[in-house]
Design an enzyme around this catalytic site. Structure first.
Site, PDB file in Angstrom:
ATOM      1  N   CYS A 169       0.825  -1.218   0.000  1.00  0.00           N
ATOM      2  CA  CYS A 169       0.000   0.000   0.000  1.00  0.00           C
ATOM      3  C   CYS A 169       0.858   1.266   0.000  1.00  0.00           C
ATOM      4  CB  CYS A 169      -0.910   0.012   1.213  1.00  0.00           C
ATOM      5  SG  CYS A 169      -2.114  -1.318   1.251  1.00  0.00           S
ATOM      6  N   HIS A 170       1.780   1.365   0.972  1.00  0.00           N
ATOM      7  CA  HIS A 170       2.547   2.594   1.114  1.00  0.00           C
ATOM      8  C   HIS A 170       4.035   2.354   1.306  1.00  0.00           C
ATOM      9  CE1 HIS A 170      -1.631   3.566   2.325  1.00  0.00           C
ATOM     10  NE2 HIS A 170      -1.410   4.612   1.576  1.00  0.00           N
ATOM     11  N   GLY A 171       4.481   1.108   1.128  1.00  0.00           N
ATOM     12  CA  GLY A 171       5.910   0.843   1.107  1.00  0.00           C
ATOM     13  C   GLY A 171       6.597   0.573   2.423  1.00  0.00           C
ATOM     14  N   PRO A 185       6.165   4.671   6.449  1.00  0.00           N
ATOM     15  CA  PRO A 185       4.880   5.146   6.985  1.00  0.00           C
ATOM     16  C   PRO A 185       4.423   4.430   8.257  1.00  0.00           C
ATOM     17  CG  PRO A 185       4.760   4.896   4.603  1.00  0.00           C
ATOM     18  CD  PRO A 185       6.058   4.273   5.037  1.00  0.00           C
TER      19      PRO A 185
END
Length: 214
Positions: A169-171, A185
Site C-alpha cells: 500500500c505505502h511501502g 509510513p
C-alpha cells in the site's frame, strides 16, 4: 533459500491478507493486495493453515495451530479474532542476520508500547528463537504486507534486503522479527499476540498467556 509452492488443507487456507475488521479495512487491504501482486518477484513458501470454526472465531476463542510439519523457511497463517496471524520457522542464517541491520530499524529493541509484550522484548521477538509469531497487519493503515523472504535486490526493495515483509500500500517494510524499517509510513513494529507452545513443541495456541494456560 529453497522455494515451496503454496499449499492448502481441506478446510481451506486462511487468506493472509485478511484485515482486522470486516468493514473499512477489508477494502483497504484488498486494494493493497491487488496493487502489490504485480510487484511480487519471489514465491514465498507457505503451508496449509488451520481454520477454526465460525463459532470459535466469532467468540475470539484461542486457536491452536499444528506446527509439526512447518519446515525451516516456511510460513503458515491462521486466523484469530478475525486477524491473520503468521507463524514463521526461521532458519539459522536468518536468526544470525537479525542483529546485523538494527541501525536501519525504527524501533530495533521494540521499546514503543502496545505492540510487543515484555516476554517478546528480545532479539528475536519470540518465545523460541526459531519460531516467530505475529499479527500480519501493517501498523500504518491496516493493510496486510506480503512476504519477501529471499534476500537481496528485488522490485520495490533495497539492494541489501535481509528478508521480511513489504506492505504494497505505502511501502512500509518489516524484517523477519516484524520490526519496521526507519523512515517508513508504519509507526510501529508488527504486533505480537499472546501465545504458548504445547509441552512437546508441536503446537502453538494463539490467544493464551503463558501464565494463564487453559
Amino acid at each position: 533459500m529453497s522455494q515451496h509452492p503454496t499449499q492448502s488443507d481441506e478446510q481451506g487456507a486462511v487468506d493472509p491478507n485478511l484485515p482486522p475488521d470486516p468493514s473499512r479495512r477489508f477494502w483497504v487491504a484488498s486494494a493493497c493486495t491487488l496493487g502489490g501482486v504485480a510487484g511480487v518477484a519471489t514465491a514465498v513458501p507457505f503451508v496449509g493453515s488451520f481454520a477454526p470454526s465460525e463459532k470459535a472465531k466469532a467468540a475470539g476463542a484461542p486457536v491452536e495451530a499444528d506446527i509439526s510439519g512447518l519446515a525451516e523457511g516456511q510460513m503458515m497463517t491462521v486466523e484469530w479474532r478475525g486477524k491473520p496471524v503468521w507463524i514463521v520457522r526461521r532458519t539459522k542464517a536468518e536468526l544470525e542476520d537479525l542483529p546485523k541491520h538494527d541501525a536501519e530499524l525504527a524501533d530495533p529493541q521494540s521499546d514503543r508500547p502496545g505492540f510487543t509484550p515484555e516476554w517478546a522484548k528480545n532479539e528475536y521477538r519470540s518465545r523460541k528463537p526459531e519460531y516467530f509469531v505475529c499479527i500480519g497487519i501493517c501498523t500504518h493503515l491496516g493493510c496486510s504486507p506480503t512476504a519477501h523472504f529471499q534476500t537481496g535486490a528485488q522490485p520495490g526493495l533495497p539492494n541489501d534486503w535481509p528478508g521480511g515483509w513489504l506492505c504494497p500500500c505505502h511501502g512500509s517494510t518489516f524484517d523477519l522479527a516484524g520490526r519496521v524499517f526507519a523512515n517508513k509510513p508504519a509507526p510501529d513494529n508488527l504486533e505480537i499476540p499472546p501465545y504458548v507452545f504445547s509441552a512437546d513443541g508441536t503446537r502453538i495456541t494463539i490467544g493464551v498467556e503463558e501464565d494463564n494456560k487453559a
